[in-house]
Design a protein around this motif. Structure first.
Motif, PDB file in Angstrom:
ATOM      1  N   MET A 214      17.470  22.512 -17.118  1.00 30.10           N
ATOM      2  CA  MET A 214      16.329  21.671 -17.009  1.00 30.10           C
ATOM      3  C   MET A 214      16.208  21.130 -15.598  1.00 30.10           C
ATOM      4  SD  MET A 214      15.521  19.489 -19.950  1.00 30.10           S
ATOM      5  CE  MET A 214      15.659  18.882 -21.092  1.00 30.10           C
ATOM      6  N   LYS A 215      15.030  21.048 -15.303  1.00 29.56           N
ATOM      7  CA  LYS A 215      14.716  20.624 -13.962  1.00 29.56           C
ATOM      8  C   LYS A 215      14.424  19.139 -13.942  1.00 29.56           C
ATOM      9  CE  LYS A 215      12.156  22.879 -10.452  1.00 29.56           C
ATOM     10  NZ  LYS A 215      10.984  23.522 -10.106  1.00 29.56           N
ATOM     11  N   LYS A 216      15.071  18.440 -13.045  1.00 22.52           N
ATOM     12  CA  LYS A 216      14.803  17.003 -12.926  1.00 22.52           C
ATOM     13  C   LYS A 216      13.646  16.795 -11.954  1.00 22.52           C
ATOM     14  CE  LYS A 216      19.270  14.978 -13.688  1.00 22.52           C
ATOM     15  NZ  LYS A 216      20.240  14.117 -13.140  1.00 22.52           N
ATOM     16  N   HIS A 217      12.761  15.957 -12.431  1.00 21.55           N
ATOM     17  CA  HIS A 217      11.635  15.607 -11.553  1.00 21.55           C
ATOM     18  C   HIS A 217      11.862  14.198 -11.027  1.00 21.55           C
ATOM     19  CE1 HIS A 217       8.998  18.964 -12.273  1.00 21.55           C
ATOM     20  NE2 HIS A 217       9.317  18.909 -13.547  1.00 21.55           N
ATOM     21  N   SER A 218      11.821  14.072  -9.802  1.00 23.14           N
ATOM     22  CA  SER A 218      11.929  12.725  -9.236  1.00 23.14           C
ATOM     23  C   SER A 218      10.516  12.223  -8.943  1.00 23.14           C
ATOM     24  CB  SER A 218      12.767  12.731  -7.962  1.00 23.14           C
ATOM     25  OG  SER A 218      12.131  13.492  -6.978  1.00 23.14           O
ATOM     26  N   ALA A 219      10.354  10.948  -9.206  1.00 19.29           N
ATOM     27  CA  ALA A 219       9.047  10.349  -8.946  1.00 19.29           C
ATOM     28  C   ALA A 219       8.907  10.163  -7.447  1.00 19.29           C
ATOM     29  CB  ALA A 219       8.921   9.020  -9.661  1.00 19.29           C
ATOM     30  N   HIS A 220       7.875  10.672  -6.929  1.00 16.81           N
ATOM     31  CA  HIS A 220       7.663  10.571  -5.508  1.00 16.81           C
ATOM     32  C   HIS A 220       6.361   9.832  -5.249  1.00 16.81           C
ATOM     33  CE1 HIS A 220       6.976  11.336  -1.410  1.00 16.81           C
ATOM     34  NE2 HIS A 220       7.528  12.520  -1.317  1.00 16.81           N
ATOM     35  N   PHE A 221       6.533   8.693  -4.662  1.00 18.93           N
ATOM     36  CA  PHE A 221       5.355   7.913  -4.271  1.00 18.93           C
ATOM     37  C   PHE A 221       5.163   8.148  -2.788  1.00 18.93           C
ATOM     38  CE2 PHE A 221       7.182   5.422  -7.792  1.00 18.93           C
ATOM     39  CZ  PHE A 221       6.121   5.491  -8.663  1.00 18.93           C
ATOM     40  N   GLY A 222       3.974   8.357  -2.420  1.00 16.75           N
ATOM     41  CA  GLY A 222       3.688   8.597  -1.018  1.00 16.75           C
ATOM     42  C   GLY A 222       3.671   7.288  -0.226  1.00 16.75           C
ATOM     43  N   TYR A 223       3.190   7.424   0.943  1.00 16.45           N
ATOM     44  CA  TYR A 223       3.124   6.261   1.819  1.00 16.45           C
ATOM     45  C   TYR A 223       2.040   5.283   1.390  1.00 16.45           C
ATOM     46  CZ  TYR A 223       6.097   8.909   4.938  1.00 16.45           C
ATOM     47  OH  TYR A 223       7.132   9.614   5.471  1.00 16.45           O
ATOM     48  N   GLY A 224       1.130   5.689   0.605  1.00  9.70           N
ATOM     49  CA  GLY A 224      -0.007   4.847   0.213  1.00  9.70           C
ATOM     50  C   GLY A 224       0.392   3.619  -0.582  1.00  9.70           C
ATOM     51  N   VAL A 225       1.285   3.764  -1.539  1.00  6.91           N
ATOM     52  CA  VAL A 225       1.686   2.637  -2.387  1.00  6.91           C
ATOM     53  C   VAL A 225       2.453   1.599  -1.581  1.00  6.91           C
ATOM     54  CG1 VAL A 225       3.072   1.986  -4.381  1.00  6.91           C
ATOM     55  CG2 VAL A 225       1.702   4.049  -4.458  1.00  6.91           C
ATOM     56  N   SER A 226       3.368   2.044  -0.745  1.00  5.94           N
ATOM     57  CA  SER A 226       4.134   1.079   0.058  1.00  5.94           C
ATOM     58  C   SER A 226       3.232   0.381   1.077  1.00  5.94           C
ATOM     59  CB  SER A 226       5.309   1.764   0.738  1.00  5.94           C
ATOM     60  OG  SER A 226       4.854   2.778   1.601  1.00  5.94           O
ATOM     61  N   LEU A 227       2.245   1.083   1.609  1.00  2.00           N
ATOM     62  CA  LEU A 227       1.307   0.473   2.545  1.00  2.00           C
ATOM     63  C   LEU A 227       0.448  -0.582   1.847  1.00  2.00           C
ATOM     64  CD1 LEU A 227       0.215   0.449   5.424  1.00  2.00           C
ATOM     65  CD2 LEU A 227      -1.392   2.232   4.740  1.00  2.00           C
ATOM     66  N   ILE A 228      -0.010  -0.297   0.660  1.00  2.00           N
ATOM     67  CA  ILE A 228      -0.797  -1.263  -0.116  1.00  2.00           C
ATOM     68  C   ILE A 228       0.044  -2.494  -0.440  1.00  2.00           C
ATOM     69  CG2 ILE A 228      -1.917  -1.664  -2.343  1.00  2.00           C
ATOM     70  CD1 ILE A 228      -2.975   1.198  -2.151  1.00  2.00           C
ATOM     71  N   LEU A 229       1.276  -2.290  -0.821  1.00  2.00           N
ATOM     72  CA  LEU A 229       2.177  -3.401  -1.107  1.00  2.00           C
ATOM     73  C   LEU A 229       2.411  -4.246   0.150  1.00  2.00           C
ATOM     74  CD1 LEU A 229       3.955  -4.748  -3.240  1.00  2.00           C
ATOM     75  CD2 LEU A 229       5.811  -3.247  -2.511  1.00  2.00           C
ATOM     76  N   LEU A 230       2.601  -3.606   1.284  1.00  2.00           N
ATOM     77  CA  LEU A 230       2.790  -4.309   2.549  1.00  2.00           C
ATOM     78  C   LEU A 230       1.548  -5.125   2.910  1.00  2.00           C
ATOM     79  CD1 LEU A 230       4.593  -4.798   5.038  1.00  2.00           C
ATOM     80  CD2 LEU A 230       3.484  -2.807   6.081  1.00  2.00           C
ATOM     81  N   ILE A 231       0.381  -4.571   2.747  1.00  2.00           N
ATOM     82  CA  ILE A 231      -0.871  -5.292   3.030  1.00  2.00           C
ATOM     83  C   ILE A 231      -1.021  -6.479   2.091  1.00  2.00           C
ATOM     84  CG2 ILE A 231      -3.391  -5.103   2.938  1.00  2.00           C
ATOM     85  CD1 ILE A 231      -3.055  -2.221   3.991  1.00  2.00           C
ATOM     86  N   PHE A 232      -0.722  -6.313   0.822  1.00  2.00           N
ATOM     87  CA  PHE A 232      -0.816  -7.399  -0.154  1.00  2.00           C
ATOM     88  C   PHE A 232       0.130  -8.550   0.208  1.00  2.00           C
ATOM     89  CE2 PHE A 232       0.694  -9.381  -4.096  1.00  2.00           C
ATOM     90  CZ  PHE A 232      -0.502  -9.940  -4.533  1.00  2.00           C
ATOM     91  N   VAL A 233       1.367  -8.240   0.549  1.00  2.00           N
ATOM     92  CA  VAL A 233       2.348  -9.277   0.923  1.00  2.00           C
ATOM     93  C   VAL A 233       1.895  -9.983   2.202  1.00  2.00           C
ATOM     94  CG1 VAL A 233       4.728  -9.640   1.706  1.00  2.00           C
ATOM     95  CG2 VAL A 233       4.275  -8.204  -0.285  1.00  2.00           C
ATOM     96  N   THR A 234       1.385  -9.233   3.162  1.00  2.00           N
ATOM     97  CA  THR A 234       0.901  -9.839   4.413  1.00  2.00           C
ATOM     98  C   THR A 234      -0.264 -10.785   4.144  1.00  2.00           C
ATOM     99  OG1 THR A 234       1.586  -7.862   5.625  1.00  2.00           O
ATOM    100  CG2 THR A 234       0.034  -9.333   6.727  1.00  2.00           C
TER     101      THR A 234
END
Length: 173
Positions: free
Chosen positions: A1-21
Motif C-alpha cells: 500500500m502506498k502512503k499518501h502524505s498530505a501536502h499543502f502548498g505555500y498558499g495555506v501557510s501564506l494565508i495563515l501568515l497574513i491572518f496572524v499579521t
C-alpha cells in the motif's frame, strides 16, 4: 500500500501568515487608541484635581479671614445677640466701609481685610436663629466649590467661631 502524505502548498501557510499579521496589527491599533484615550482622561483628571485643590486652598484662605473677622466681631460685642447682629451686618454690608485695611485696623491681621462684596461671603439667619455664612470659589468654567459655615458663639467648651457645614463641588452649566 502506498502512503499518501498530505501536502499543502505555500498558499495555506501564506494565508495563515497574513491572518496572524492582520490580528497583530489590529491589536496594535487598539492598544494605541486605548493608550491615547487613557492619556487624555489622565490629563482631564489632573486638570480637575488641580482646579479643585486650587479652589480649596483659596477657600481655606478665605475661611482664615472669616475666622479672624468673627474673632474681632466677638471681641467687640457685649452679648451673644450683639455678636450675631454684628456678624449679620458685617457680612451683608456692601463692602464699602467693611473692607478695612489690614495695616490700619489690625496691625497686620490677615482677616481684617476681607471684603464681603468682593469675596462673595454672605450671611443668612436660619429659622432656628443660627447664622450661616456661604461663599463660592470658581474651579473651572463649569464648576464651583460651594462652602457654607455655621457661625458659632465661642465659650469655654467650644472655642471655635464657625463649623463647616457644607463643602461641595457644584456644576454651573
Amino acid at each position: 500500500m502506498k502512503k499518501h502524505s498530505a501536502h499543502f502548498g505555500y498558499g495555506v501557510s501564506l494565508i495563515l501568515l497574513i491572518f496572524v499579521t492582520l490580528c497583530l496589527v489590529a491589536l496594535c491599533v487598539l492598544s494605541f487608541i486605548t493608550a491615547r484615550a487613557d492619556s487624555r482622561l489622565s490629563s482631564e483628571i489632573e486638570e480637575r484635581t488641580s482646579a479643585y485643590w486650587t479652589a480649596s486652598n483659596l477657600a481655606t484662605e478665605k475661611l482664615a479671614k472669616i475666622d479672624s473677622v468673627l474673632a474681632d466681631v466677638f471681641a467687640s460685642s457685649a452679648s451673644e445677640e450683639a455678636y450675631r447682629s454684628a456678624v449679620l451686618l458685617r457680612f451683608n454690608s456692601s463692602g464699602e466701609d467693611s473692607g478695612k485695611s489690614a495695616d490700619a485696623d489690625s496691625g497686620g491681621n490677615p482677616g481684617a481685610d476681607i471684603d464681603t462684596a468682593e469675596d462673595g461671603v454672605t450671611a443668612v439667619q436660619n429659622a432656628d436663629g443660627s447664622l450661616q455664612l456661604s461663599f463660592k470659589e470658581t474651579m473651572t468654567d463649569t464648576s464651583e466649590l460651594e462652602i457654607s459655615v455655621k457661625v458659632l458663639t465661642p465659650d469655654t467648651v467650644n472655642p471655635w467661631y464657625y463649623e463647616i457645614s457644607g463643602w461641595r463641588t457644584v456644576n454651573t452649566s
